[in-house]
Motif scaffolding. Structure first.
Motif, PDB file in Angstrom:
ATOM      1  N   PRO A   1       0.811  -1.236   0.000  1.00 49.56           N
ATOM      2  CA  PRO A   1       0.000   0.000   0.000  1.00 49.56           C
ATOM      3  C   PRO A   1       0.836   1.274   0.000  1.00 49.56           C
ATOM      4  O   PRO A   1       0.404   2.296  -0.517  1.00 49.56           O
ATOM      5  CB  PRO A   1      -0.823  -0.121   1.279  1.00 49.56           C
ATOM      6  CG  PRO A   1      -0.885  -1.593   1.558  1.00 49.56           C
ATOM      7  CD  PRO A   1       0.436  -2.132   1.102  1.00 49.56           C
ATOM      8  N   GLY A   2       2.042   1.230   0.573  1.00 48.64           N
ATOM      9  CA  GLY A   2       2.869   2.424   0.631  1.00 48.64           C
ATOM     10  C   GLY A   2       3.942   2.490  -0.428  1.00 48.64           C
ATOM     11  O   GLY A   2       4.753   3.422  -0.434  1.00 48.64           O
TER      12      GLY A   2
ATOM     13  N   HIS B   1      -2.193   3.969   0.394  1.00 43.89           N
ATOM     14  CA  HIS B   1      -1.874   5.227   1.049  1.00 43.89           C
ATOM     15  C   HIS B   1      -2.238   6.400   0.151  1.00 43.89           C
ATOM     16  O   HIS B   1      -1.959   6.398  -1.054  1.00 43.89           O
ATOM     17  CB  HIS B   1      -0.389   5.273   1.399  1.00 43.89           C
ATOM     18  CG  HIS B   1       0.011   4.282   2.453  1.00 43.89           C
ATOM     19  ND1 HIS B   1       1.284   4.182   2.932  1.00 43.89           N
ATOM     20  CD2 HIS B   1      -0.718   3.352   3.131  1.00 43.89           C
ATOM     21  CE1 HIS B   1       1.338   3.229   3.854  1.00 43.89           C
ATOM     22  NE2 HIS B   1       0.129   2.709   3.982  1.00 43.89           N
TER      23      HIS B   1
ATOM     24  N   THR C   1      -0.991   9.306  -0.106  1.00 46.34           N
ATOM     25  CA  THR C   1       0.163   9.929  -0.754  1.00 46.34           C
ATOM     26  C   THR C   1       0.571   9.167  -2.009  1.00 46.34           C
ATOM     27  O   THR C   1       1.024   9.772  -2.993  1.00 46.34           O
ATOM     28  CB  THR C   1       1.356   9.991   0.212  1.00 46.34           C
ATOM     29  OG1 THR C   1       1.609   8.685   0.744  1.00 46.34           O
ATOM     30  CG2 THR C   1       1.084  10.954   1.352  1.00 46.34           C
ATOM     31  N   GLU C   2       0.393   7.845  -2.000  1.00 47.61           N
ATOM     32  CA  GLU C   2       0.721   7.044  -3.182  1.00 47.61           C
ATOM     33  C   GLU C   2      -0.318   7.260  -4.277  1.00 47.61           C
ATOM     34  O   GLU C   2       0.025   7.282  -5.459  1.00 47.61           O
ATOM     35  CB  GLU C   2       0.800   5.561  -2.816  1.00 47.61           C
ATOM     36  CG  GLU C   2       2.132   5.131  -2.248  1.00 47.61           C
ATOM     37  CD  GLU C   2       3.255   5.315  -3.255  1.00 47.61           C
ATOM     38  OE1 GLU C   2       3.484   4.415  -4.086  1.00 47.61           O
ATOM     39  OE2 GLU C   2       3.914   6.381  -3.227  1.00 47.61           O
TER      40      GLU C   2
ATOM     41  N   ASP D   1     -11.210   8.498   6.369  1.00 45.55           N
ATOM     42  CA  ASP D   1     -10.961   8.717   4.944  1.00 45.55           C
ATOM     43  C   ASP D   1     -11.397  10.122   4.531  1.00 45.55           C
ATOM     44  O   ASP D   1     -10.653  10.838   3.845  1.00 45.55           O
ATOM     45  CB  ASP D   1     -11.729   7.694   4.101  1.00 45.55           C
ATOM     46  CG  ASP D   1     -11.203   6.280   4.237  1.00 45.55           C
ATOM     47  OD1 ASP D   1     -10.024   6.121   4.566  1.00 45.55           O
ATOM     48  OD2 ASP D   1     -11.990   5.346   4.003  1.00 45.55           O
TER      49      ASP D   1
ATOM     50  N   SER E   1      -9.035  12.810   5.724  1.00 47.14           N
ATOM     51  CA  SER E   1      -7.783  12.831   4.952  1.00 47.14           C
ATOM     52  C   SER E   1      -8.011  13.381   3.554  1.00 47.14           C
ATOM     53  O   SER E   1      -7.205  14.161   3.035  1.00 47.14           O
ATOM     54  CB  SER E   1      -7.200  11.417   4.870  1.00 47.14           C
ATOM     55  OG  SER E   1      -6.864  10.930   6.147  1.00 47.14           O
TER      56      SER E   1
END
Length: 233
Positions: A159-160, A181, A183-184, A204, A207
């Protein structure tokens, strides 16, 4: 796996943006059925078995060892409800039916709709991120017809550390809580790309409100946003 998809993939280990090279043992209509992906810099190898990219082996990669890989996991079963209507809704919210040559990601919980979605777009490639816990006997497994339609099954990506070049994806659809993630997601999609989150959690939504996506629509069952052309702030 569509042979040209290797042009948008990247090594999840060295992250050097050198891309991955496809080595083909068996292919049908430019779909790699058996083979491997290799990084030209760190020399990791990712097997392709039955059309599925296996990033789940030996920490997202397997060096050449001659060991026989396990059978790939299968995509998740589509959630309850008319499957064709769900796929149509995903296509509409991602805006994938009016543009050609796109690559979109369907995450766990939605990957079972990949075949229907791929048939709705013009030269649309759908990367189906498979749930490693899926039942190998699941009849929803992608067959050759789904692969030819534009489904690219992918198993085990971290995921990251998503194995995709920055700015390569035209859209992403995931279920909450977000497995990939944020950011990804922001790194992997191009400006203007859409993100669809089904059943988002309160975490969620918080974010997403602070992310690089501009909210387009939201209700208790879904959130849709568009990647900003410039980062907020």
């Amino acid at each position: 796996m569509f042979l040209e998809l290797s042009e948008v993939l990247d090594c999840p280990d060295c992250r050097a943006s050198a891309g991955l090279v496809a080595f083909v043992d068996r292919a049908e209509r430019r779909r790699v059925i058996e083979g491997r992906l290799g990084c030209p810099l760190c020399e990791i190898e990712v097997p392709i078995r039955r059309g599925t990219m296996r990033f789940d082996l030996s920490g997202a990669a397997r060096r050449a060892s001659g060991a026989a890989p396990a059978d790939p996991a299968r995509p998740d079963t589509p959630p309850p409800g008319p499957a064709s209507e769900t796929a149509l809704r995903i296509a509409a919210l991602l805006g994938v039916t009016d543009r050609a040559g796109q690559v979109v990601l369907l995450g766990p919980g939605l990957a079972g709709h990949a075949g229907r979605l791929a048939r709705m777009g013009d030269r649309l490639e759908v990367v189906a991120w498979l749930d490693a816990r899926a039942d190998p006997a699941d009849p929803a497994a992608p067959g050759v017809a789904d692969l030819e339609a534009g489904v690219d099954p992918l198993l085990g990506a971290a995921p990251g550390g998503w194995p995709v070049r920055s700015g390569a994806l035209h859209g992403v659809a995931l279920t909450g809580p977000l497995a990939l993630h944020l950011t990804e997601i922001e790194r992997c999609v191009r400006p203007g790309a859409r993100l669809f989150v089904a059943e988002p959690t309160s975490e969620d939504l918080e974010s997403l409100s602070e992310s690089g996506f501009r909210e387009l629509a939201a209700d208790p069952t879904a959130w849709v946003g568009e990647r900003r052309w410039t980062s907020p702030g």
